[in-house]
Design a protein around this motif. Structure first.
Motif, PDB file in Angstrom:
ATOM      1  N   ALA A  47     -70.220  19.691 -55.402  1.00 18.53           N
ATOM      2  CA  ALA A  47     -70.315  18.286 -55.462  1.00 18.53           C
ATOM      3  C   ALA A  47     -70.539  17.154 -53.730  1.00 18.53           C
ATOM      4  CB  ALA A  47     -69.471  17.515 -55.903  1.00 18.53           C
ATOM      5  N   TYR A  48     -69.680  18.083 -52.953  1.00 22.25           N
ATOM      6  CA  TYR A  48     -70.083  17.168 -51.780  1.00 22.25           C
ATOM      7  C   TYR A  48     -71.035  17.359 -50.800  1.00 22.25           C
ATOM      8  CZ  TYR A  48     -68.221  16.207 -46.764  1.00 22.25           C
ATOM      9  OH  TYR A  48     -68.796  15.861 -45.376  1.00 22.25           O
ATOM     10  N   PRO A  49     -72.243  18.393 -51.154  1.00 20.31           N
ATOM     11  CA  PRO A  49     -73.627  18.484 -50.468  1.00 20.31           C
ATOM     12  C   PRO A  49     -74.074  17.815 -51.283  1.00 20.31           C
ATOM     13  CG  PRO A  49     -72.804  20.639 -50.209  1.00 20.31           C
ATOM     14  CD  PRO A  49     -71.553  19.560 -50.671  1.00 20.31           C
ATOM     15  N   PHE A  50     -73.991  17.763 -52.756  1.00 18.62           N
ATOM     16  CA  PHE A  50     -75.040  17.323 -53.339  1.00 18.62           C
ATOM     17  C   PHE A  50     -74.728  15.862 -53.319  1.00 18.62           C
ATOM     18  CE2 PHE A  50     -77.358  16.605 -57.359  1.00 18.62           C
ATOM     19  CZ  PHE A  50     -78.162  17.636 -57.995  1.00 18.62           C
ATOM     20  N   HIS A  51     -73.686  14.687 -52.984  1.00 15.04           N
ATOM     21  CA  HIS A  51     -73.612  14.054 -53.319  1.00 15.04           C
ATOM     22  C   HIS A  51     -74.277  13.200 -51.733  1.00 15.04           C
ATOM     23  CE1 HIS A  51     -71.967   9.582 -52.423  1.00 15.04           C
ATOM     24  NE2 HIS A  51     -71.365  10.205 -52.009  1.00 15.04           N
ATOM     25  N   HIS A  52     -73.575  13.985 -50.691  1.00 19.02           N
ATOM     26  CA  HIS A  52     -74.030  13.624 -48.890  1.00 19.02           C
ATOM     27  C   HIS A  52     -74.857  13.722 -48.617  1.00 19.02           C
ATOM     28  CE1 HIS A  52     -69.727  12.128 -48.753  1.00 19.02           C
ATOM     29  NE2 HIS A  52     -69.549  13.234 -49.521  1.00 19.02           N
ATOM     30  N   LEU A  53     -75.880  15.159 -48.537  1.00 19.21           N
ATOM     31  CA  LEU A  53     -77.522  15.268 -48.170  1.00 19.21           C
ATOM     32  C   LEU A  53     -77.884  14.145 -48.506  1.00 19.21           C
ATOM     33  CD1 LEU A  53     -78.821  18.024 -47.100  1.00 19.21           C
ATOM     34  CD2 LEU A  53     -79.464  18.057 -49.159  1.00 19.21           C
ATOM     35  N   VAL A  54     -78.039  12.945 -49.383  1.00 21.33           N
ATOM     36  CA  VAL A  54     -78.969  12.547 -49.472  1.00 21.33           C
ATOM     37  C   VAL A  54     -78.658  10.794 -47.940  1.00 21.33           C
ATOM     38  CG1 VAL A  54     -79.131   9.894 -51.301  1.00 21.33           C
ATOM     39  CG2 VAL A  54     -78.665  12.077 -51.758  1.00 21.33           C
ATOM     40  N   SER A  55     -78.033  11.485 -47.045  1.00 25.18           N
ATOM     41  CA  SER A  55     -77.649  10.535 -45.971  1.00 25.18           C
ATOM     42  C   SER A  55     -78.657  10.747 -44.515  1.00 25.18           C
ATOM     43  CB  SER A  55     -76.439  10.280 -45.433  1.00 25.18           C
ATOM     44  OG  SER A  55     -75.635  11.487 -45.466  1.00 25.18           O
ATOM     45  N   ASP A  56     -79.099  12.247 -45.136  1.00 24.07           N
ATOM     46  CA  ASP A  56     -80.028  12.803 -44.328  1.00 24.07           C
ATOM     47  C   ASP A  56     -81.568  12.374 -44.855  1.00 24.07           C
ATOM     48  OD1 ASP A  56     -78.011  14.936 -42.186  1.00 24.07           O
ATOM     49  OD2 ASP A  56     -77.600  15.058 -44.579  1.00 24.07           O
ATOM     50  N   GLY A  57     -81.673  11.761 -45.822  1.00 28.21           N
ATOM     51  CA  GLY A  57     -83.323  11.892 -45.890  1.00 28.21           C
ATOM     52  C   GLY A  57     -84.214  12.653 -45.990  1.00 28.21           C
ATOM     53  N   VAL A  58     -83.353  13.893 -47.041  1.00 27.23           N
ATOM     54  CA  VAL A  58     -84.327  15.016 -47.698  1.00 27.23           C
ATOM     55  C   VAL A  58     -84.063  15.375 -48.579  1.00 27.23           C
ATOM     56  CG1 VAL A  58     -84.758  16.016 -45.062  1.00 27.23           C
ATOM     57  CG2 VAL A  58     -83.045  16.131 -46.540  1.00 27.23           C
ATOM     58  N   TRP A  59     -83.039  14.410 -49.452  1.00 26.32           N
ATOM     59  CA  TRP A  59     -82.903  14.210 -50.534  1.00 26.32           C
ATOM     60  C   TRP A  59     -82.296  13.164 -51.369  1.00 26.32           C
ATOM     61  CZ3 TRP A  59     -82.307  18.466 -53.543  1.00 26.32           C
ATOM     62  CH2 TRP A  59     -80.962  18.887 -54.462  1.00 26.32           C
ATOM     63  N   GLU A  60     -82.579  13.599 -52.648  1.00 28.08           N
ATOM     64  CA  GLU A  60     -82.473  11.912 -53.741  1.00 28.08           C
ATOM     65  C   GLU A  60     -81.354  12.261 -55.034  1.00 28.08           C
ATOM     66  OE1 GLU A  60     -86.423  10.651 -54.486  1.00 28.08           O
ATOM     67  OE2 GLU A  60     -87.078  11.765 -55.738  1.00 28.08           O
ATOM     68  N   VAL A  61     -81.054  11.656 -55.244  1.00 26.93           N
ATOM     69  CA  VAL A  61     -80.459  12.070 -55.888  1.00 26.93           C
ATOM     70  C   VAL A  61     -80.496  10.777 -57.567  1.00 26.93           C
ATOM     71  CG1 VAL A  61     -77.910  12.700 -57.826  1.00 26.93           C
ATOM     72  CG2 VAL A  61     -78.544  13.344 -55.308  1.00 26.93           C
ATOM     73  N   ARG A  62     -80.537  10.816 -58.771  1.00 29.99           N
ATOM     74  CA  ARG A  62     -80.684   9.919 -59.690  1.00 29.99           C
ATOM     75  C   ARG A  62     -80.001  10.503 -60.688  1.00 29.99           C
ATOM     76  NH1 ARG A  62     -82.644  11.759 -64.239  1.00 29.99           N
ATOM     77  NH2 ARG A  62     -84.100  13.573 -64.805  1.00 29.99           N
ATOM     78  N   THR A  63     -79.515   9.553 -61.203  1.00 33.99           N
ATOM     79  CA  THR A  63     -78.747  10.014 -62.929  1.00 33.99           C
ATOM     80  C   THR A  63     -78.658   9.484 -63.847  1.00 33.99           C
ATOM     81  OG1 THR A  63     -76.794   7.841 -62.698  1.00 33.99           O
ATOM     82  CG2 THR A  63     -76.282   9.689 -61.004  1.00 33.99           C
ATOM     83  N   THR A  64     -78.121   9.699 -65.032  1.00 27.67           N
ATOM     84  CA  THR A  64     -78.427   8.603 -66.911  1.00 27.67           C
ATOM     85  C   THR A  64     -78.674   7.128 -66.304  1.00 27.67           C
ATOM     86  OG1 THR A  64     -76.603   8.436 -67.199  1.00 27.67           O
ATOM     87  CG2 THR A  64     -78.234  10.303 -67.979  1.00 27.67           C
ATOM     88  N   ARG A  65     -78.082   6.329 -65.321  1.00 27.76           N
ATOM     89  CA  ARG A  65     -77.845   5.076 -65.019  1.00 27.76           C
ATOM     90  C   ARG A  65     -78.945   5.025 -64.182  1.00 27.76           C
ATOM     91  NH1 ARG A  65     -71.853   5.503 -63.051  1.00 27.76           N
ATOM     92  NH2 ARG A  65     -71.097   6.109 -64.508  1.00 27.76           N
ATOM     93  N   GLY A  66     -79.638   6.202 -63.069  1.00 32.85           N
ATOM     94  CA  GLY A  66     -80.753   5.706 -62.729  1.00 32.85           C
ATOM     95  C   GLY A  66     -80.482   6.085 -61.076  1.00 32.85           C
TER      96      GLY A  66
END
Length: 302
Positions: A67-86
Motif C-alpha cells: 500500500a505504501y508505494p501504491f499511494h506514494h508513487l503518485v507524488s513522482d508524476g508517473v502514477w495516478e490512483v482513482r477510487t470509487t469516489r473519484g
C-alpha cells in the motif's frame, strides 16, 4: 518531458545506504502490465498479493505493505490512483485502498509517450534495474514481473551515477585465486575460468565501491544466493546461511546448508578481506532472517 530523468529521481526514503526499492518495484510491475494491456488499470485488491510477493523476495528484510508505494508513487508524476469516489489516492492504508476500490496506472502523458516511442519502456525498465538491483537479479526479476525486454537492446542508460571499474572482476578473482569464496569451486576450460563471478558485497547500486574489500569471487550459484539474501558473511569472515532457506535434497544440504559457520576460502595473503562496514550493510539490507547454527555445533554464527 524527460521520463528517464523522472525514473532516475523517484523520491525514496534513504539513510546510510538503506534499501527502499518499493516504488521501483511497483513501477517495473506497472511497465510489465502495460506491455500486456496498455489501457488497463491495476486494482489494488487484485495486485496486492503480487506486489507483496515482489517486496518480500526483492525488497529489504523488513516487511513493508505494498500500500505504501501504491499511494506514494503518485507524488513522482508517473502514477495516478482513482477510487470509487473519484481521482486521487485515499491514503497509504491497506484498508483505505481496498475499501475504496483504489486502482492505479501510469499517468496519461507517460502512457502516450510509451505508445509513441516503444523503446522508452525498455530504457525505463533497465534504468530501474541498474539503479536499484544487482545484475545477477535482473533476469529473474523481469520474469517474475512478466516484463519482456529485448536482449539485443543496448541503449546507454542515462544519468548512471558513476562508472564501474572494468578491472574489478579480474582484481577480485585474482585475490581469491580463482576459487569460490564459499565452496572453493575453481572450474576452467583450458586457461579460462568458467562459472566464477565477482560479487559486490555492498551493491554497486547502493554506493558499493569497486574495491577488493567489497568483492568476493563466487561461483554462479552462490553469487545468486548471496544477492538473494540466503547467504551472508558474519564475524570472523564465516559464512551465514539463512534459516528461511529450505532444501531437503543432498545437493541443497551439501552446497548450501552445510556452509553455515565455515570460514571463507581466501583471499590470498596480502589481499584485503571484506570490510566490516560492507559485511554489516549486506546483513542489514540483503540477508533474510536469522543465521542457521554452524554445522555440527549448534552455535549460531554472529
Amino acid at each position: 518531458m524527460d521520463w528517464l530523468e523522472r525514473t532516475a529521481k523517484l523520491r525514496q526514503w534513504t539513510r546510510n545506504g538503506t534499501r527502499a526499492p518499493h516504488k521501483p518495484l511497483l513501477l517495473l510491475y506497472a511497465l510489465g502490465r502495460f506491455q500486456d494491456d496498455a489501457d488497463g488499470e491495476l486494482r489494488y485488491s487484485a495486485v496486492e498479493e503480487d506486489l507483496q510477493r515482489l517486496l518480500t523476495e526483492y525488497g529489504p528484510p523488513n516487511r513493508t505493505s505494498p500500500a505504501y508505494p501504491f499511494h506514494h508513487l503518485v507524488s513522482d508524476g508517473v502514477w495516478e490512483v482513482r477510487t470509487t469516489r473519484g481521482p486521487g489516492s485515499p491514503g497509504s492504508g491497506v484498508r483505505d485502498l481496498r475499501e475504496t476500490g483504489a486502482a492505479g496506472r501510469l499517468v496519461p502523458e507517460l502512457r502516450a509517450a510509451l505508445r509513441r516511442e516503444p523503446p522508452l519502456l525498455g530504457r525505463m525498465a533497465r534504468l530501474l534495474l541498474d539503479l536499484h538491483f544487482p545484475p545477477s537479479l535482473h533476469g529473474e526479476l523481469c520474469e517474475a514481473i512478466g516484463l519482456e525486454l529485448e536482449p539485443t537492446q543496448t541503449e546507454q542508460l542515462l544519468r548512471v551515477r558513476r562508472q564501474r571499474n572494468p578491472q574489478m572482476r579480474e582484481l577480485v578473482l585474482t585475490a581469491y585465486e580463482y576459487q569460490c569464496a564459499f565452496c572453493g569451486y575453481d572450474g576452467r576450460i583450458g586457461a579460462v575460468p568458467v562459472g566464477l563471478e565477482a560479487a559486490h558485497v555492498r551493491w554497486w547500486a547502493f554506493d558499493g565501491p569497486d574495491d577488493i574489500d567489497n568483492g568476493l569471487c563466487l561461483c554462479s550459484l552462490h553469487h545468486k544466493l548471496f544477492d538473494k539474501g540466503v547467504l551472508g558473511i558474519g564475524d570472523g569472515h564465516r559464512i551465514l546461511v539463512s534459516q528461511r532457506f529450505v532444501g531437503h535434497s543432498p545437493a541443497a544440504r551439501e552446497h548450501v546448508i552445510a556452509l553455515a559457520g565455515r570460514p571463507l576460502v581466501g583471499p590470498q595473503p596480502g589481499a584485503r578481506p571484506v570490510a566490516a562496514a560492507h559485511r554489516a550493510w549486506h546483513i542489514a539490507q540483503v540477508f533474510h532472517g536469522t543465521p542457521r547454527p554452524a554445522a555440527g555445533t549448534g552455535r549460531v554464527p554472529s
